[in-house]
Design an enzyme around this catalytic site. Sequence first.
Site, PDB file in Angstrom:
ATOM      1  N   THR A 104      60.839  29.501 -53.185  1.00 25.79           N
ATOM      2  CA  THR A 104      60.299  28.667 -52.104  1.00 25.79           C
ATOM      3  C   THR A 104      58.789  28.857 -52.078  1.00 25.79           C
ATOM      4  O   THR A 104      58.296  29.982 -52.165  1.00 25.79           O
ATOM      5  CB  THR A 104      60.903  29.034 -50.735  1.00 25.79           C
TER       6      THR A 104
ATOM      7  N   SER B 125      58.319  31.462 -56.858  1.00 29.06           N
ATOM      8  CA  SER B 125      57.861  30.105 -57.128  1.00 29.06           C
ATOM      9  C   SER B 125      56.504  30.096 -57.821  1.00 29.06           C
ATOM     10  O   SER B 125      55.626  30.908 -57.522  1.00 29.06           O
ATOM     11  CB  SER B 125      57.755  29.326 -55.810  1.00 29.06           C
TER      12      SER B 125
ATOM     13  N   TYR C 192      57.100  25.202 -63.036  1.00 30.01           N
ATOM     14  CA  TYR C 192      56.906  23.764 -63.181  1.00 30.01           C
ATOM     15  C   TYR C 192      56.153  23.539 -64.488  1.00 30.01           C
ATOM     16  O   TYR C 192      55.265  24.313 -64.845  1.00 30.01           O
ATOM     17  CB  TYR C 192      56.092  23.186 -62.023  1.00 30.01           C
TER      18      TYR C 192
ATOM     19  N   HIS D 138      67.208  20.493 -55.192  1.00 26.26           N
ATOM     20  CA  HIS D 138      65.905  20.854 -54.631  1.00 26.26           C
ATOM     21  C   HIS D 138      65.960  20.910 -53.106  1.00 26.26           C
ATOM     22  O   HIS D 138      65.008  20.557 -52.413  1.00 26.26           O
ATOM     23  CB  HIS D 138      64.845  19.837 -55.073  1.00 26.26           C
TER      24      HIS D 138
ATOM     25  N   ARG E 112      65.157  17.719 -51.130  1.00 19.01           N
ATOM     26  CA  ARG E 112      63.748  17.359 -50.990  1.00 19.01           C
ATOM     27  C   ARG E 112      63.266  16.405 -52.082  1.00 19.01           C
ATOM     28  O   ARG E 112      62.111  15.997 -52.065  1.00 19.01           O
ATOM     29  CB  ARG E 112      62.893  18.632 -51.005  1.00 19.01           C
TER      30      ARG E 112
ATOM     31  N   ASP F  19      72.487  26.442 -55.450  1.00 20.50           N
ATOM     32  CA  ASP F  19      71.759  26.585 -54.188  1.00 20.50           C
ATOM     33  C   ASP F  19      71.993  25.342 -53.337  1.00 20.50           C
ATOM     34  O   ASP F  19      72.630  24.384 -53.770  1.00 20.50           O
ATOM     35  CB  ASP F  19      70.263  26.846 -54.423  1.00 20.50           C
TER      36      ASP F  19
ATOM     37  N   GLY G 146      72.252  24.525 -48.923  1.00 17.15           N
ATOM     38  CA  GLY G 146      73.167  24.469 -47.792  1.00 17.15           C
ATOM     39  C   GLY G 146      73.939  25.731 -47.495  1.00 17.15           C
ATOM     40  O   GLY G 146      74.817  25.718 -46.623  1.00 17.15           O
TER      41      GLY G 146
END
Length: 417
Positions: A130, A158, A181, A303, A306, A334, A336
Amino acid sequence: MSGLELQTLRERMSISDHPTQFVFDFSEDQKDNISRKKYNPGEAFSSYRIMEEEPVNVNEFRELARRALPKMFYDFYAGGAEDQHTLKENEEAFHRIIIRPRILRDVSAIDLSTTVLGYNISMPVMIAPTSMQKLANPAGEIATARAASACGTIMVLSTSSSCSLEEVASCCNAIRFFQLYVYKRRDISAKLVQRAENNGYKAIVVTVDSPRLGRREADIKNKLVVPPLKNLEGLLPNKFISDGGSGLEALASGTLDASFCWEDISWLKSITNLPVLIKGVLTHEDAIKALEVGVAGIIVSNHGGRQLDYSPATISVLEEVVLAVGGKVPVLVDGGIRRGTDIFKAVALGARAVLVGRPVVFGLAAKGEYGVKRVLEMLKDELELTMALAGCSSMKEITRSHVRTKHEQKQHLVSML
């Protein structure tokens, strides 16, 4: 916003004995979005003064975080894309799966431990990557890493962290993976991978669902400001300003490589000795493709709701991916996860472990490192209780027969007619 309030906001972006400091230049609209409610830093960062009552479950940390954070920052963490359908479905889909307990089993001792890529963890719960955690608490990712270490689990850091990967590596002995990324300038991504490997990170988790940023309307309305990202200092510009609103969208559109494709996974594997996991798989077709390019693990993820709205809830497609993989590599999930029962359901459907993101950030915002530890401890305690009540004394005893999906429930009723 008064001068005192602006100074307060600047103070939340630094630690007195830590080199990282953020300084923002806010427009009048942004100041209004940040200060829409009275903000008291003394209350926001005391472990026990935000609210007198102690949370009894993970969900209660969300309200604590909402009270602690400026609106802009809370909306950034809590929000999803567009109608937020996927964001809501991530949680609600768990509610449509029932647990089938087995009775009269010896559950006097419960073992929650498991392994991921050969690393032992105390429970099948990891910390998801995150971004920009200093928006939640001045200690940021350092507090989260220390909590992960204390709880015996893995933290995925992250790329967009507000503490550098070196700072996080030196703060404790937590097992750490690094989320990546891929940028238009591949040399930047390569440098990040090398730094992660040199600093003891154990795996690279490449995010593959973000050729562009999803439309996060709360961030647009709030004109979200992106603080300097420590991992990218000297590699990318310090400021990204969007005419339309969100600074995060400006950052993504200016840097992310929309041409990154399956063939490029071999490039990524060639520049590191670390195992590469792929994060963002939602279909059996892509799971099979991931195996073909030689990834070491798959994370079923949308994601956190998102990116693409109306993509499926992760728990609803987990088994599809697990069956496609056929045990060749570990599958994680991942999205919820808010209860021990959610973790149990995910493991029963084939996940090696789950990753939690928002609950960790809300715990961090509410009560710092202690809050993150409490979130992890609550999930662990709830999972242990669920296992006992379901008749399972270890991870290997949680099987597919312990859960029934909504579709299976209907089929079962029809077969009984």
